[in-house]
Design an enzyme around this catalytic site. Structure first.
Site, PDB file in Angstrom:
ATOM      1  N   GLU A 185      41.855  57.586 -10.898  1.00 53.01           N
ATOM      2  CA  GLU A 185      41.269  58.541  -9.968  1.00 53.01           C
ATOM      3  C   GLU A 185      42.353  59.486  -9.449  1.00 53.01           C
ATOM      4  O   GLU A 185      43.537  59.153  -9.423  1.00 53.01           O
ATOM      5  CB  GLU A 185      40.618  57.806  -8.794  1.00 53.01           C
ATOM      6  CG  GLU A 185      39.321  57.089  -9.140  1.00 53.01           C
ATOM      7  CD  GLU A 185      38.161  58.061  -9.287  1.00 53.01           C
ATOM      8  OE1 GLU A 185      37.269  58.074  -8.420  1.00 53.01           O
ATOM      9  OE2 GLU A 185      38.153  58.803 -10.285  1.00 53.01           O
ATOM     10  N   SER A 208      51.038  58.491  21.971  1.00 54.42           N
ATOM     11  CA  SER A 208      50.952  59.402  20.827  1.00 54.42           C
ATOM     12  C   SER A 208      52.129  60.360  20.792  1.00 54.42           C
ATOM     13  O   SER A 208      52.656  60.756  21.839  1.00 54.42           O
ATOM     14  CB  SER A 208      49.654  60.215  20.896  1.00 54.42           C
ATOM     15  OG  SER A 208      48.524  59.384  20.809  1.00 54.42           O
ATOM     16  N   LYS A 255      37.194  67.512  21.109  1.00 56.66           N
ATOM     17  CA  LYS A 255      37.966  68.111  20.018  1.00 56.66           C
ATOM     18  C   LYS A 255      37.766  67.323  18.726  1.00 56.66           C
ATOM     19  O   LYS A 255      37.618  67.911  17.640  1.00 56.66           O
ATOM     20  CB  LYS A 255      39.453  68.160  20.393  1.00 56.66           C
ATOM     21  CG  LYS A 255      40.276  69.079  19.508  1.00 56.66           C
ATOM     22  CD  LYS A 255      41.616  69.376  20.152  1.00 56.66           C
ATOM     23  CE  LYS A 255      42.345  70.473  19.386  1.00 56.66           C
ATOM     24  NZ  LYS A 255      43.551  70.935  20.075  1.00 56.66           N
ATOM     25  N   ASP A 256      37.732  65.988  18.832  1.00 52.31           N
ATOM     26  CA  ASP A 256      37.464  65.165  17.650  1.00 52.31           C
ATOM     27  C   ASP A 256      36.060  65.397  17.121  1.00 52.31           C
ATOM     28  O   ASP A 256      35.829  65.343  15.903  1.00 52.31           O
ATOM     29  CB  ASP A 256      37.643  63.681  17.986  1.00 52.31           C
ATOM     30  CG  ASP A 256      39.108  63.272  18.066  1.00 52.31           C
ATOM     31  OD1 ASP A 256      39.963  64.056  17.608  1.00 52.31           O
ATOM     32  OD2 ASP A 256      39.398  62.181  18.582  1.00 52.31           O
ATOM     33  N   HIS A 258      48.675  52.721  21.236  1.00 48.71           N
ATOM     34  CA  HIS A 258      48.413  52.747  22.675  1.00 48.71           C
ATOM     35  C   HIS A 258      49.542  52.101  23.481  1.00 48.71           C
ATOM     36  O   HIS A 258      49.586  52.258  24.694  1.00 48.71           O
ATOM     37  CB  HIS A 258      47.075  52.065  22.966  1.00 48.71           C
ATOM     38  CG  HIS A 258      45.897  52.926  22.618  1.00 48.71           C
ATOM     39  ND1 HIS A 258      44.801  53.075  23.432  1.00 48.71           N
ATOM     40  CD2 HIS A 258      45.659  53.726  21.557  1.00 48.71           C
ATOM     41  CE1 HIS A 258      43.932  53.906  22.878  1.00 48.71           C
ATOM     42  NE2 HIS A 258      44.441  54.308  21.736  1.00 48.71           N
TER      43      HIS A 258
END
Length: 423
Positions: A289, A221, A245-246, A217
């Site tokens: 894993e 972005s 959108k998220d 922030h």
């Protein structure tokens, strides 16, 4: 009536009363409501939010599982079986937590790939990228310790093999191994400290995530074009555009997550881990894993133990200096016609390392691992620095708004700022 230093603008009297004394609502509105974000985000930008949701799921399920788990070598395996059979919805908690680790790494690997493709590690976001790599390392440590807790065959022998790697460090290696074990073998003290750290580290991750978001922030972005916003016409408020959108991405994510939990809960696990740990019986093929397999392949590609350990840790450490290895002034691979194909090849190479890591360290698998390891480091240390100086990137758009308003099509030569002003 006394007037505080902060005057809240919210209309709801309860919210205004709280916000004038503790301005959390103002902060949320500023950081997640009106926060200006580039208007051309694609769905790759969902994965940061998905990672945060996944982290919260892992913490919540982990807290409930710890209420029924017993960190003792004599009872750990049985306590996990009791969770699965006797605790109300214990099977669901465990499958969500177990597969949540895989989903977390899938989301984070895609998040990292997006950063590599669009150059999100470049100035001014170097600290943001470095904090992301720190989160990745903490995730790996947390996942490794969590895998030990069921105290099955693969848990025990995986812990034995991985912790023994530190013995390759000259002078202090054996002391580090004894400190990790809490004794002279993987035993009850090892399980206890791994359980404690597995419980603690997710909260450390939350703290680093807070710094990661704060750095985001501050610098703003990145975006698919890799250019900075030139003005208000290039940005949109985060809410409602990107919260919606998220939310779409979150629904798709939960569909895949639910399919894994309810239809293939053990698909990404190893069957040997449903056998109680036995120090006297070594599994035929010890593998970690799946999300550790690329680095495990790099480790085994080198015949020398110290060299393998150095390369394995170096494969992650190299990400810390990536912002300075890539010398190109252009961020996004969309405008780098040569570099993007080398990055695609690196992605395929990473998948090959994952595949080879699950195979025995013999025959042609070793040869493939060595070639793949060579290209892994060659890409970062040689190809990226050279391409930054030799490659001729395509012309960048004048602004974010121009290609967005033109439907993402080609930008005519000499396109002026006048259409942008109308936007």
């Amino acid at each position: 009536m006394a007037i505080g230093l902060h005057q809240s603008d919210f209309k709801n009297p309860v919210v205004r009363w709280i916000d004038s004394r503790l301005p959390v609502f103002t902060m949320m509105q500023k950081e997640y409501g009106t926060f200006p974000t580039p208007r051309n985000f694609n769905y790759f930008w969902n994965f940061g939010a998905l990672a945060m949701v996944n982290l919260l799921i892992m913490i919540a399920t982990g807290v409930f599982l710890s209420m029924h788990y017993t960190a003792h070598t004599a009872y750990a395996f049985d306590s996990v079986e009791r969770i699965m059979r006797d605790v109300n919805f214990g099977w669901l908690l465990r499958y969500v937590h177990m597969n949540g680790a895989s989903m977390f790494f899938i989301v984070v690997y895609i998040h990292i790939w997006r950063g590599l493709w669009y150059g999100s590690y470049k100035a001014p976001r170097e600290i943001l990228w470095i904090l992301g790599v720190v989160i990745f390392l903490l995730m790996m440590a947390t996942a490794f310790m969590g895998y030990v807790l069921p105290w099955g065959q693969m848990s025990f022998w995986g812990a034995t093999v991985i912790t023994n790697l530190f013995s390759a460090i000259p002078v202090v290696g054996n002391d580090i191994v004894v400190w990790l074990w809490g004794g002279f073998s993987v035993d009850n003290p090892t399980l206890n400290r791994f359980f404690s750290l597995h419980y603690l580290l997710p909260f450390v991750i939350v703290g680093v995530v807070f710094l990661h978001v704060a750095a985001l922030h501050i610098t703003g972005s990145n975006n698919p074009l890799g250019i900075d916003p030139k003005g208000p016409q290039d940005t949109l408020p985060f809410h409602p555009y990107y919260t919606i959108k998220d939310s779409v991405g979150l629904i798709v994510y939960f569909i895949f997550f639910a399919f894994l939990v309810f239809f293939a809960p053990n698909y990404l696990g190893h069957p040997d881990n449903y056998i109680p740990a036995n120090p006297l019986v070594t599994p035929a093929h010890i593998v970690p894993e799946w999300y550790f397999l690329p680095f495990y392949a790099i480790l085994r590609a080198v015949p020398d133990k110290l060299g393998g350990v150095a390369l394995m840790f170096g494969s992650i450490a190299i990400l810390f200096i990536l912002p300075w290895l890539d010398t190109s002034p252009v961020r996004s691979m969309r405008f780098r016609p040569v570099a993007k194909w080398f990055l695609v090849l690196w992605g395929i190479n990473f998948c090959i390392l994952t595949w080879v890591g699950a195979k025995p360290a013999e025959g042609h698998y070793v040869t493939i691992a060595r070639w793949a390891t060579t290209y892994y480091f060659l890409y970062f240390l040689v190809i990226l620095p050279l391409l930054g100086r030799l490659e001729r990137p395509l012309k960048l758009p004048e602004s974010i708004a121009l290609p967005v308003l033109r439907g993402g099509g080609p930008i005519p030569a000499g396109a002026a700022a006048k259409p942008m002003e109308k936007a």
